[in-house]
Design a protein around this motif. Structure first.
Motif, PDB file in Angstrom:
ATOM      1  N   ASN A 223     -35.839  36.214  24.494  1.00  0.00           N
ATOM      2  CA  ASN A 223     -36.899  35.670  23.635  1.00  0.00           C
ATOM      3  C   ASN A 223     -37.848  36.770  23.169  1.00  0.00           C
ATOM      4  N   TYR A 232     -33.229  32.674  20.384  1.00  0.00           N
ATOM      5  CA  TYR A 232     -33.649  32.206  21.709  1.00  0.00           C
ATOM      6  C   TYR A 232     -32.657  32.658  22.769  1.00  0.00           C
ATOM      7  N   GLY A 235     -30.371  27.699  25.307  1.00  0.00           N
ATOM      8  CA  GLY A 235     -30.490  26.368  24.720  1.00  0.00           C
ATOM      9  C   GLY A 235     -29.824  25.367  25.639  1.00  0.00           C
ATOM     10  N   ASP A 299     -34.869  27.110  23.571  1.00  0.00           N
ATOM     11  CA  ASP A 299     -35.011  26.700  22.177  1.00  0.00           C
ATOM     12  C   ASP A 299     -35.645  25.306  22.149  1.00  0.00           C
ATOM     13  N   ARG A 318     -27.647  31.250  17.189  1.00  0.00           N
ATOM     14  CA  ARG A 318     -29.060  30.988  17.461  1.00  0.00           C
ATOM     15  C   ARG A 318     -29.424  31.286  18.911  1.00  0.00           C
ATOM     16  N   LEU A 319     -28.434  31.245  19.828  1.00  0.00           N
ATOM     17  CA  LEU A 319     -28.689  31.339  21.266  1.00  0.00           C
ATOM     18  C   LEU A 319     -27.914  32.490  21.886  1.00  0.00           C
TER      19      LEU A 319
END
Length: 491
Positions: A223, A232, A235, A299, A318-319
């Motif tokens: 992060n 992030y 998640g 997230d 995204r993760l």
């Protein structure tokens, strides 16, 4: 081994199954009345046609959750029809809709669906008396044996997916084996490994030696330090849904918490009377406190995701990591080829646990004798080593094998390494560890689990929203679950 039992055991009490269907919320549809099995004809049998062709011309209906193995089988039923002369029609539904449909069908006294995807917790446990004890068919000299016998199925899966309360009868054959493992961006862990190790003071490489506290610190490090590569660090599937119970349970068990006394046995074989809920223990509360803290740095969209949502976010880049079902590997490898790693979930202060979500296929107790024999042919074929291997290769889907012999095939062993024509096998090293009896996570297999599950994820969602503290949440769940269990269940 042949068992000495009645070849075609009696059907369950109509009254008993009706009670089960009512508990599933199906009372309105049942009001039209019940139809006797005696008013319909059995499928024809040609005795001299051989074991695989004796029911040619029959039609079977399979009701299943929309899972990877069923997608693969639906795309390749022709080999079964060519072998047997039996047509197979497949209906796929979301699990809660499937449970209600099965309850109605068992209550009707007819077998619209001869073959049933028997989720251990929402179908097998509450409706076990409505399913055929498959020993009767395995013992029938006129029917094909299971290749490799029952012993070829991975033992803990055979118990969890196939049996209920009594270790002898089996009502389903292990069909799929989704298991939650640690999925992570291997490329990012390699890129930042040395820097993370220096900052964190430990080797961040995912594996069974990592702790949940270290997982938290790795997630927070991503992060704060890798915004150019990933949004992030972690998640989760923390929507107010069954997925939230699954995600939380991994942490609960690793902290030494349990839903009921003798939790491993209640998960493995199941029981009708689990006793008092133990979520108010210090260990369970500590697990809830950690999970609440972990979600605070995850997230924020985690609270809107089930397994599909977190899987899509991970594939979209995204993760950096997430816990999720291992069968997402096939889609991971399409979206992020060669960039994903797989490991068992972290350990807690007491243990490690990897939630098992496998299911078996069984046969409705409302089937007539020859219809039942035809359904057995399908079960033998659908769970055979050859069909499980074909599912692994299938472009239409396909889970991972539930038979030990399939994992020993040279081509399957070779597929554990990239480039792999069977991408789900890239998780094999992780799931083999996860399926060890001391590592597998088994939720309670009790008839009233569906209602308990709803109470659990509803209260957990309140905790994650800040409406209750972890301690209050665990005590609230205990109170609700105790009331549910006290009412009992007859099916």
């Amino acid at each position: 081994m042949k068992w000495t039992v009645d070849r075609y055991p009696p059907q369950p009490s109509r009254r008993d199954v009706l009670r089960g269907a009512l508990a599933a919320g199906a009372s309105a549809a049942l009001g039209a009345g019940l139809v006797s099995c005696g008013s319909r004809s059995d499928v024809a049998r040609t005795a001299d046609a051989g074991p695989w062709r004796q029911f040619q011309g029959a039609t079977l209906n399979l009701i299943s959750e929309n899972t990877a193995p069923t997608a693969a089988i639906a795309a390749h039923t022709k080999p079964f029809t060519d072998l047997t002369g039996i047509e197979v029609r497949i209906v796929t539904l979301e699990l809660s809709a499937l449970v209600q449909r099965v309850a109605l069908d068992l209550a009707s006294g007819r077998a619209q669906y001869q073959v049933i995807y028997a989720d251990p917790y929402q179908v097998l446990a509450p409706y076990q008396r409505g399913l055929v004890d498959l020993r009767s068919l395995q013992a029938d000299p006129n029917l094909p044996d299971l290749p490799g016998g029952v012993g070829d199925f991975i033992p803990v899966q055979m118990d969890a997916a196939g049996r209920f309360a009594d270790p002898e009868p089996f009502y389903a054959l292990p069909y799929d084996a989704p298991t939650m493992i640690w999925q992570y961006r291997r490329d990012l862990f390699e890129k930042y490994h040395d820097r993370m190790a220096g900052d964190l003071g430990f080797d961040p490489t995912p594996g069974g030696d990592r702790t949940w506290e270290e997982y938290f610190r790795i997630a927070r490090w991503f992060n704060e330090n890798a915004a150019s590569d990933v949004r992030y660090g972690t998640g989760h599937q923390a929507r107010q849904h069954d997925s939230l119970m699954n995600d939380f349970s991994n942490v609960l068990w690793s902290y030494g918490g349990t839903y009921f006394d003798n939790g491993r046995e209640v998960g493995r074989l199941g029981t009708r009377d689990p006793g008092p809920c133990r979520l108010d223990s210090d260990a369970a509360i500590a697990g809830a406190e950690f999970y609440n803290r972990l979600l605070s740095i995850a997230d924020p969209a985690s609270k809107t995701w089930d397994w599909d949502g977190v899987g899509a976010a991970f594939r979209a880049g995204r993760l950096a990591m997430c816990p999720n079902w291992h069968e997402f590997a096939a889609s991971n490898e399409t979206a992020l080829p060669g960039r994903v790693g797989y490991a068992v979930l972290p350990r807690g202060p007491v243990a490690t646990a990897n939630m098992y979500g496998g299911t078996g296929v069984g046969i409705s107790g409302n089937t007539l004798p020859h219809e039942r024999g035809a359904a057995w042919l399908f079960l033998v074929w659908a769970t055979s080593p050859e069909t499980q291997l074909a599912n692994l290769r299938s472009e239409a889907g396909g889970g991972t094998p539930t038979r030990t012999s399939v994992y020993e095939m040279p081509e399957v062993r070779a597929a554990e390494r990239r480039p792999s024509p069977m991408p789900n096998m890239l998780t094999a090293a992780a799931v083999r560890q996860a399926w060890q009896p001391d590592r597998i996570g088994l939720r309670p297999k009790i008839p009233m689990w569906n209602e308990c599950n709803t109470a659990i994820f509803t209260q957990l969602s309140r905790m994650l929203s800040g409406a209750e503290s972890p301690r209050e949440t665990m005590r609230s769940i205990k109170s609700r679950v105790d009331r549910i269990v006290a009412r009992g269940w007859v099916a």
